[in-house]
Design a protein around this motif. Structure first.
Motif, mmCIF file in Angstrom:
data_model
loop_
_atom_site.group_PDB
_atom_site.id
_atom_site.type_symbol
_atom_site.label_atom_id
_atom_site.label_comp_id
_atom_site.label_asym_id
_atom_site.label_seq_id
_atom_site.Cartn_x
_atom_site.Cartn_y
_atom_site.Cartn_z
ATOM 1 N N HIS A 78 -6.169 8.602 2.234
ATOM 2 C CA HIS A 78 -5.427 7.295 3.068
ATOM 3 C C HIS A 78 -5.811 7.396 4.863
ATOM 4 O O HIS A 78 -6.194 8.311 5.933
ATOM 5 C CB HIS A 78 -4.337 7.638 3.468
ATOM 6 N N SER A 111 -6.538 4.736 0.315
ATOM 7 C CA SER A 111 -6.326 3.676 0.669
ATOM 8 C C SER A 111 -6.699 3.120 2.580
ATOM 9 O O SER A 111 -7.099 4.363 2.704
ATOM 10 C CB SER A 111 -4.197 3.129 0.556
ATOM 11 N N HIS A 113 -5.471 0.415 5.640
ATOM 12 C CA HIS A 113 -3.949 -0.582 6.858
ATOM 13 C C HIS A 113 -3.820 -1.676 6.894
ATOM 14 O O HIS A 113 -5.551 -1.906 7.300
ATOM 15 C CB HIS A 113 -3.805 0.267 7.456
ATOM 16 N N GLU A 158 -2.630 -1.393 2.450
ATOM 17 C CA GLU A 158 -1.200 -0.538 3.347
ATOM 18 C C GLU A 158 -0.331 -1.525 3.800
ATOM 19 O O GLU A 158 -1.056 -2.407 4.528
ATOM 20 C CB GLU A 158 -0.605 0.407 4.069
ATOM 21 N N LEU A 189 -0.709 -0.222 -1.470
ATOM 22 C CA LEU A 189 -0.033 0.534 -1.260
ATOM 23 C C LEU A 189 1.382 0.457 -0.117
ATOM 24 O O LEU A 189 0.848 -0.148 0.699
ATOM 25 C CB LEU A 189 -0.522 1.778 -0.021
ATOM 26 N N ASP A 191 4.717 0.542 1.437
ATOM 27 C CA ASP A 191 5.223 1.554 2.038
ATOM 28 C C ASP A 191 6.385 1.560 2.161
ATOM 29 O O ASP A 191 6.643 -0.098 3.035
ATOM 30 C CB ASP A 191 4.382 1.541 3.521
ATOM 31 N N HIS A 222 4.869 4.438 -0.320
ATOM 32 C CA HIS A 222 4.748 5.097 0.398
ATOM 33 C C HIS A 222 6.194 5.844 1.077
ATOM 34 O O HIS A 222 7.062 4.666 1.165
ATOM 35 C CB HIS A 222 3.870 5.163 1.739
#
Length: 296
Positions: A78, A111, A113, A158, A189, A191, A222
């Motif tokens: 990540h 992954s 952000h 994410e 991803l 979250d 997540h």
């Protein structure tokens, strides 16, 4: 750098579920405090996830432990420093370090952000939000195409936790993310804690968000803890602190996500006030139980 696919920002990619980590056994974040216990006890956990930037050195104890743990468990990498949403180009030096790390450990997932942290005069140690505009969309798509081409693999993006919104945004967050997926072929991803935090801070329905997101693109979930505070006018403000147990409301939203999406690899994030390993394992066991109940 060439783009990841010929259709990139001018066409669409047929949605497909990313190659999955174990979906029946949740994972946890790998912390140095737990290296020895993991090697001694071989806990029944699905996988471990590392922060890429913590392993960008050439050697030393972190790599020795990670190499041994990688022989026993799948891992996910990540990233928190690629700055996908930045206005300038991606750092080729950072991409090269990521590529070396990915080739060394062959993670099941990589992954990053949907955020930015770099600007011409330096690096900010934070994950900052972006406006959901056509220009920002074009820039993020270009950066993801570049990253996927350079790394030679699909990236999971994410969704962020946010505390401010931009007046000029012309997309909702789910629509913005879905369009990124359509144009780049990246995965997601999801979250769930970030969704709940942002929903509380901005007054939208977190369950509707989960329903709107591209379910086929979700390759990992997540879960984490958050802190409740008050903003300057006394309104509730949630902070994505990753320093405590997953909140009951987030568990409920997670169950809804699993019912909607299906069984997906899930990871417990706990990055501050690190507890003993059995506490993390108990949270991963709870994720397994919630997922099983939601799909059973």
């Amino acid at each position: 750098m060439k783009t990841f696919n010929d259709q990139s920002s001018h066409g669409s990619i047929a949605p497909a579920r990313p190659k999955s980590l174990p979906s029946l056994k949740a994972g946890v974040g790998l912390k140095p405090e737990h290296y020895r216990a993991i090697l001694d006890q071989h806990p029944a956990v699905g996988f471990f996830e590392i922060h890429a930037e913590n392993y960008m050195g050439d050697g030393g104890p972190p790599h020795r432990y990670l190499t041994a743990i990688r022989e026993m468990y799948p891992i996910s990498i990540h990233g928190v420093g690629l700055s996908i949403g930045s206005s300038g180009p991606l750092s080729e030096a950072h991409l090269l370090r990521l590529k070396v790390l990915i080739e060394r450990y062959e993670p099941a997932m990589f992954s990053e952000h949907l955020a930015w942290s770099t600007h011409p005069s330096g690096y900010l140690n934070d994950l900052l939000p972006i406006p959901y505009t056509k220009e920002a969309l074009r820039r993020v798509v270009e950066h993801i195409d570049t990253a996927q081409a350079f790394l030679g693999r699909r990236l999971l993006l994410e969704n962020p936790s946010t505390y401010v919104q931009f007046a000029e945004s012309s997309y909702s967050e789910p629509d913005f993310i879905n369009e990124i997926v359509r144009r780049t072929g990246c995965g997601l991803l999801l979250d769930v804690n970030n969704i709940y935090v942002s929903a509380n801070n901005h007054g939208f329905d977190p369950y509707a968000y989960v329903d709107q997101i591209n379910h086929l693109a979700v390759g990992e979930i997540h879960l984490a803890g958050h802190t409740r505070e008050l903003d300057t006018d006394g309104s509730p403000l949630l902070i994505d602190t990753h320093d405590r147990y997953v909140d009951d409301a987030v568990w409920s939203l997670y169950a809804h996500a699993i019912r909607s999406i299906g069984g997906v690899s899930t990871m417990i994030e706990w990055d501050a006030n690190i507890p003993d390993l059995p506490v993390l394992l108990a949270e991963s066991d709870l994720a397994n139980a919630v997922s099983l109940a939601a799909t059973g």
